[in-house]
Design a protein around this motif. Structure first.
Motif, PDB file in Angstrom:
ATOM      1  N   SER A  36       0.825  -1.210   0.000  1.00  0.00           N
ATOM      2  CA  SER A  36       0.000   0.000   0.000  1.00  0.00           C
ATOM      3  C   SER A  36       0.859   1.259   0.000  1.00  0.00           C
ATOM      4  O   SER A  36       0.541   2.249  -0.674  1.00  0.00           O
ATOM      5  N   PHE A  37       1.957   1.216   0.755  1.00  0.00           N
ATOM      6  CA  PHE A  37       2.839   2.376   0.830  1.00  0.00           C
ATOM      7  C   PHE A  37       3.420   2.705  -0.539  1.00  0.00           C
ATOM      8  O   PHE A  37       3.342   3.848  -1.008  1.00  0.00           O
ATOM      9  N   TYR A  38       3.993   1.701  -1.200  1.00  0.00           N
ATOM     10  CA  TYR A  38       4.646   1.966  -2.482  1.00  0.00           C
ATOM     11  C   TYR A  38       3.628   2.199  -3.601  1.00  0.00           C
ATOM     12  O   TYR A  38       3.938   2.889  -4.583  1.00  0.00           O
ATOM     13  N   ALA A  39       2.433   1.646  -3.472  1.00  0.00           N
ATOM     14  CA  ALA A  39       1.382   1.936  -4.455  1.00  0.00           C
ATOM     15  C   ALA A  39       1.023   3.419  -4.408  1.00  0.00           C
ATOM     16  O   ALA A  39       0.824   4.064  -5.441  1.00  0.00           O
ATOM     17  N   TYR A  40       0.943   3.966  -3.190  1.00  0.00           N
ATOM     18  CA  TYR A  40       0.637   5.394  -3.040  1.00  0.00           C
ATOM     19  C   TYR A  40       1.788   6.252  -3.550  1.00  0.00           C
ATOM     20  O   TYR A  40       1.560   7.264  -4.231  1.00  0.00           O
ATOM     21  N   VAL A  41       3.015   5.848  -3.250  1.00  0.00           N
ATOM     22  CA  VAL A  41       4.184   6.597  -3.729  1.00  0.00           C
ATOM     23  C   VAL A  41       4.222   6.607  -5.249  1.00  0.00           C
ATOM     24  O   VAL A  41       4.460   7.648  -5.879  1.00  0.00           O
ATOM     25  N   ARG A  42       3.960   5.448  -5.866  1.00  0.00           N
ATOM     26  CA  ARG A  42       3.957   5.387  -7.334  1.00  0.00           C
ATOM     27  C   ARG A  42       2.881   6.285  -7.920  1.00  0.00           C
ATOM     28  O   ARG A  42       3.072   6.909  -8.960  1.00  0.00           O
ATOM     29  N   SER A  43       1.738   6.345  -7.242  1.00  0.00           N
ATOM     30  CA  SER A  43       0.657   7.192  -7.747  1.00  0.00           C
ATOM     31  C   SER A  43       1.031   8.666  -7.720  1.00  0.00           C
ATOM     32  O   SER A  43       0.480   9.472  -8.468  1.00  0.00           O
ATOM     33  N   ARG A  44       1.957   9.046  -6.850  1.00  0.00           N
ATOM     34  CA  ARG A  44       2.396  10.437  -6.767  1.00  0.00           C
ATOM     35  C   ARG A  44       3.619  10.699  -7.647  1.00  0.00           C
ATOM     36  O   ARG A  44       4.056  11.846  -7.774  1.00  0.00           O
ATOM     37  N   CYS A  45       4.199   9.655  -8.212  1.00  0.00           N
ATOM     38  CA  CYS A  45       5.426   9.813  -9.004  1.00  0.00           C
ATOM     39  C   CYS A  45       5.204   9.566 -10.489  1.00  0.00           C
ATOM     40  O   CYS A  45       6.087   9.840 -11.290  1.00  0.00           O
ATOM     41  N   LYS A  46       4.065   9.012 -10.837  1.00  0.00           N
ATOM     42  CA  LYS A  46       3.832   8.673 -12.233  1.00  0.00           C
ATOM     43  C   LYS A  46       2.508   9.267 -12.688  1.00  0.00           C
ATOM     44  O   LYS A  46       1.602   9.492 -11.909  1.00  0.00           O
TER      45      LYS A  46
END
Length: 690
Positions: A330-340
């Motif tokens: 969940s953490f990295y899914a959210y980070v990816r959503s803010r980076c891509k």
């Protein structure tokens, strides 16, 4: 505001975008974004336009070069088009001395079209009831609107006592009422909201996809355990694979239901709470009631809304950080959503013709991707320098496929990856790893023994990734191949054996830092800095030549690659299997559910495959041969580093460049000259290389 109103179109002025702000920082999920930053190296300005994905917006470029504007076109009923634009009219005459004239030209250009133009026009002193203005430029703008028979719909002040933000259409009845919602966030401008009386044709983004959350995995496992695969060893690889594929298709159809994808639907921000949405709505309702941003009730509601939104996001991110060890996904899914950000393809311009529909876009992209393939000179195959010096028994010529290894590889598949052309999803292969490992082991072993690769493993669905530049040019997209997940599992086994062989005998030069264990961009950079700083510390000058190959992965000539594989001690059944894997490959481009036709892949190693990177390292490995200067590589990105204190040193570096150029001609791997650069480090200027 998006959560509160869920608009189809959002226009933003003074976005203050620049080259350092990525699209992902501005992107809103569920919308297609059109962006225009201030063209000058100056702070401020810029516009954004967000359009709901289901409206199928396509960028439109006017001929008038008004500096801060962006447009799109929408299909409406009766096969007509609606142009939607947003602009910001800066009053800074030192930056834009001709803005007023250009704006009038823009209005004249779009006046004969069905259009909606909105933005901050910055004209004070216009009385829209009497059609009079106190300033000359404002009166000229007003006259231009009237001469073009356009209607301006905003009647309430948008900043202090002035109507600076306008909504202009070509039809008076297109908009009933423009509501003023009060200040937008910390801006001193009011936000505007209205409904447009236009029936826009929506693009269907609903596709039928598998609903794995409702899959009956237990029944699939039970049926597989009781199944007699009937895999006769005398059957060909293709027959064995067809039997397995048919069985998996039947199980998927029987136990995994389908659902509509709803990919174009706006999704609520994952961090947004009901309390925050309610607070934002209350703020807007109070402004509608009092029409006064200085009213105590409005000020209090505005402050509360701002705090609730910040609190909602802060609490959500804090919770993610606290639970990162328990819930890494969940953490990295959210980070990816803010980076891509999801980049919309096209429209593409081919020979002056604008292409917008998905089918033709896919055909155009596939045509370009295929055009870069190398037509290999098979009559003059050079002999590769022998790298492997062991005896014949030490060559990599055969592989024994172990069922436990196959099971491990299946269990390690990422469930979120896309299936290849065979439509067998990795999520199901992972769930059924115990049950399907045995039949797949038989198929894999038969494939390597007969040196035959099933046709499905040689097909690729190509997705396109935007690199940079104009989105209208097919050359600015990179192809990534989505191949069979089962084929990829076997590729990992082949790759593992090849890497072990290459590492055991130290066959890959130490200059290569790409796609290798224990090496990375960081190790490449550290070694580069060490070489340069040591030279500078001793008072020497250093020249660094940055080299880049043109479409490197797509241009690898197959016969020359095979020659190099043999030179690295890869022979027998393994070599013959790779030859079969490279031969008769085909690809098609997939775009929003539409496919191009199939095209033959003449050269290259597929980007997105498991085996491709290690094959490329082998192909480029002998680039170092005959080079005197220091050389560093990360895949195809190459640096030549040389101490250059005099003419003789410069000639040595130049000779290395000639050597590399000769290698490029022999092995049919051309350099991208536009991306090749020279950097000088030192106190004095030395004779340059050519």
């Amino acid at each position: 505001m998006v959560e509160s109103f869920q608009p189809h179109i959002i226009a933003v002025t003074e976005s203050w975008g620049n080259a350092e702000i990525d699209d992902s920082e501005l992107y809103i999920t569920g919308y297609t974004m059109f962006r225009k930053d201030r063209p000058l190296d100056a702070r401020g300005g810029g516009v954004l336009l967000f359009v709901s994905e289901d409206l199928g917006a396509v960028e439109w470029l006017p001929s008038t070069k008004f500096p801060e504007q962006t447009w799109c076109r929408l299909c409406i009923n009766n096969d007509m088009e609606l142009l939607v634009g947003v602009c910001y009219n800066s009053r800074n005459k030192s930056l834009f001395p001709n803005n007023d004239e250009l704006l009038q030209k823009l209005i004249n250009e779009v006046s004969n079209k069905h259009m909606l133009l909105m933005g901050d026009f910055n004209y004070k002193g216009i009385n829209w009831l009497t059609s009079q203005a106190s300033e000359t430029t404002a009166q000229q703008f007003l006259d231009c609107l009237e001469d073009s028979f356009l209607t301006q719909h905003v009647t309430e002040p948008t900043r202090e006592d002035s109507i600076l933000d306008l909504v202009i259409t070509d039809e008076p009845d297109m908009i009933d009422e423009v509501k003023v919602l009060g200040h937008f966030s910390s801006s001193d401008h009011n936000a505007l909201y209205w409904t447009t009386n236009v029936a826009v044709k929506k693009v269907s983004t609903n596709r039928l996809i598998r609903d794995f959350n409702k899959a009956d995995i237990a029944s699939m496992k039970k049926e597989l355990r009781s199944l007699n695969w009937n895999l006769d060893p005398d059957m060909s690889v293709s027959e064995l694979w067809d039997t397995f594929k048919k069985t998996m298709e039947e199980l998927l159809n029987k136990y995994v239901p389908v659902k509509k994808s709803n990919t174009g639907k706006h999704k609520k921000a994952i961090w947004m709470t009901h309390k925050a949405v309610k607070a934002v709505r209350r703020k807007h309702n109070l402004f509608s009631k009092y029409k006064d941003t200085s009213h105590p009730a409005y000020i209090k509601a505005s402050c509360t809304a701002r705090k609730e939104v910040k609190r909602a996001k802060r609490n959500f991110e804090a919770k993610l950080s606290k639970n990162i060890k328990k819930d890494t996904k969940s953490f990295y899914a959210y980070v990816r959503s803010r980076c891509k950000t999801k980049v919309k393809v096209g429209p593409l311009i081919e020979s002056g013709i604008t292409i917008t529909d998905n089918k033709n876009l896919a055909e155009t992209l596939n045509g370009y991707f295929s055009s870069v393939f190398t037509k290999e000179d098979t009559m003059n195959i050079p002999e590769a320098a022998k790298i492997f010096n062991g005896d014949e028994s030490q060559t990599l010529s055969n592989i024994k496929v172990d069922a436990d290894i196959v099971r491990q590889r299946l269990a390690a598949l990422r469930p979120d990856k896309a299936p290849g052309p065979d439509d067998i999803p990795p999520r199901i292969l992972r769930e059924l790893s115990e049950e399907v490992s045995q039949p797949l082991t038989i198929i894999f072993q038969k494939s390597i023994d007969d040196s035959v690769v099933p046709e499905d493993w040689k097909l690729a669905n190509v997705c396109q990734i935007f690199k940079k530049g104009l989105k209208t040019q097919a050359a600015n997209y990179r192809p990534v191949s989505l191949t069979s997940q089962v084929g990829k599992v076997f590729e990992t086994i082949i790759r593992g054996a090849m890497v072990d062989h290459l590492e055991k005998f130290h066959l890959i030069n130490d200059s290569q830092h790409g796609f290798r264990r224990g090496r990375s961009c960081l190790t490449n950079l550290i070694e580069f800095l060490d070489i340069v700083t040591r030279s500078v510390d001793t008072g020497d000058n250093v020249d660094i030549v940055y080299l880049d190959f043109a479409k490197a992965f797509d241009k690898v000539p197959h016969q020359r690659l095979i020659s190099k594989l043999e030179a690295h001690g890869i022979k027998g059944k393994v070599l013959q299997w790779i030859i079969s894997w490279l031969k008769d490959r085909r690809q098609r481009v997939c775009l929003h559910g539409d496919f191009s036709g199939w095209r033959i892949v003449w050269s290259g190693v597929p980007q997105g495959s498991v085996l491709g990177p290690v094959l490329f390292l082998i192909f480029i490995n002998d680039l170092d041969c005959g080079i005197i200067s220091s050389i560093l590589k990360f895949a195809d990105d190459t640096k030549l580093i040389s101490t250059v204190n005099n003419r003789k040193d410069s000639e040595v570096l130049q000779e290395d460049l000639y050597t590399l150029s000769n290698w490029s001609d022999i092995w049919q791997m051309a350099f991208n000259v536009d991306k090749c650069k020279v950097m000088h480090v030192g106190r004095t200027i030395t004779p340059s290389t050519t």
